[in-house]
Motif scaffolding. Sequence first.
Motif, PDB file in Angstrom:
ATOM      1  N   TRP A   1      -5.271   6.157  11.221  1.00  0.00           N
ATOM      2  CA  TRP A   1      -4.423   4.975  11.297  1.00  0.00           C
ATOM      3  C   TRP A   1      -4.576   4.135  10.033  1.00  0.00           C
ATOM      4  N   LYS A   2      -3.778   3.063   9.908  1.00  0.00           N
ATOM      5  CA  LYS A   2      -3.841   2.141   8.783  1.00  0.00           C
ATOM      6  C   LYS A   2      -4.367   0.786   9.263  1.00  0.00           C
ATOM      7  N   THR A   3      -5.013   0.080   8.370  1.00  0.00           N
ATOM      8  CA  THR A   3      -5.494  -1.257   8.697  1.00  0.00           C
ATOM      9  C   THR A   3      -4.534  -2.311   8.146  1.00  0.00           C
TER      10      THR A   3
ATOM     11  N   ASP B   1      -5.362  -2.224  13.490  1.00  0.00           N
ATOM     12  CA  ASP B   1      -4.918  -0.905  13.037  1.00  0.00           C
ATOM     13  C   ASP B   1      -3.590  -0.527  13.675  1.00  0.00           C
TER      14      ASP B   1
ATOM     15  N   GLU C   1      -1.765   4.921   3.443  1.00  0.00           N
ATOM     16  CA  GLU C   1      -2.999   4.288   3.014  1.00  0.00           C
ATOM     17  C   GLU C   1      -3.125   2.911   3.645  1.00  0.00           C
ATOM     18  N   PRO C   2      -4.358   2.494   3.975  1.00  0.00           N
ATOM     19  CA  PRO C   2      -4.548   1.158   4.515  1.00  0.00           C
ATOM     20  C   PRO C   2      -4.360   0.117   3.441  1.00  0.00           C
ATOM     21  N   ARG C   3      -4.116  -1.124   3.866  1.00  0.00           N
ATOM     22  CA  ARG C   3      -3.970  -2.207   2.903  1.00  0.00           C
ATOM     23  C   ARG C   3      -5.295  -2.479   2.210  1.00  0.00           C
TER      24      ARG C   3
ATOM     25  N   ALA D   1      -0.103   5.852  11.589  1.00  0.00           N
ATOM     26  CA  ALA D   1       0.326   6.149  10.224  1.00  0.00           C
ATOM     27  C   ALA D   1       1.812   5.915   9.949  1.00  0.00           C
TER      28      ALA D   1
ATOM     29  N   PRO E   1     -10.058   1.454   8.856  1.00  0.00           N
ATOM     30  CA  PRO E   1      -9.494   1.721  10.181  1.00  0.00           C
ATOM     31  C   PRO E   1     -10.565   2.086  11.209  1.00  0.00           C
TER      32      PRO E   1
ATOM     33  N   ALA F   1       0.849  -1.180   0.000  1.00  0.00           N
ATOM     34  CA  ALA F   1       0.000   0.000   0.000  1.00  0.00           C
ATOM     35  C   ALA F   1       0.883   1.228   0.000  1.00  0.00           C
TER      36      ALA F   1
END
Length: 247
Positions: free
Chosen positions: A56-58, A69, A40-42, A72, A51, A36
């Motif tokens: 935050w990112k997942t 999560d 950006e989250p996956r 960042a 998230p 990613a």
Amino acid sequence: MVLAAGITGFLVLGVGGDAGKPDAGPAGADTVPPSASPGEPRAGGEDGTAPLVPGWKTVVNPKRGIAFDVPAPWALKSTGWVSYVAENSDLEETPLVGFSAPAILKEKWCRSDDDGNGTQEDTPLAAAGSRGEPDARSTAEAARENARLWVYGSYAQPSKEKVTTGAAKPFTTRSGITGSVATATSTGVDGTGRCSYDGRATAFAFENPAGETVSWTFVGVRGVDDEVPEATVRKILSTVRLVDSTP
């Protein structure tokens, strides 16, 4: 990717795994394409992979159907990436413990050639991932063993007596998953190497809807200025949740 005393990372091609060995040997972290873009989250959407914490990112482990999560600044590895620890003396690198689809904080936090083999190795500040626990007799056992093995393999080996593992305690995540959480720490690592530090690990084990025991683990350097605060570790843990798994 090498963490402290010996966490190795590799990309599994074609099949997923938690702590198996690669067919073609370990691959360096810089050879794995990012899953990613930074920040950006996956994955996103309404399937549990967006998230829970704004900004935050997942992180998603599709094989295990687990998501969580991270803040960042953490970097997400691909879903086929596996990290594990082995005994330094084991030329076969038989995994002691490992996890899949991890997130890593400050992957090149410390760089050194502590074993004198001529290769510079990177020590990240922290990492987190998830795995299956097919051999665990209980969630409490899985949580304690995960935490203990990560700290021993990453920071304390060969001195098992430098690892202290706390009792497993009940824990419930924001999504309502109930399981067992345990924390292990190392104390008195001799520090003879440039990247020798004490560490800690927190592991959360629980049963998925199929009745299988699975786990999430955080492992990181302890006792340094930029150590991940316990409050942040617990906040990450609180976001552990179930998502659709892939065969």
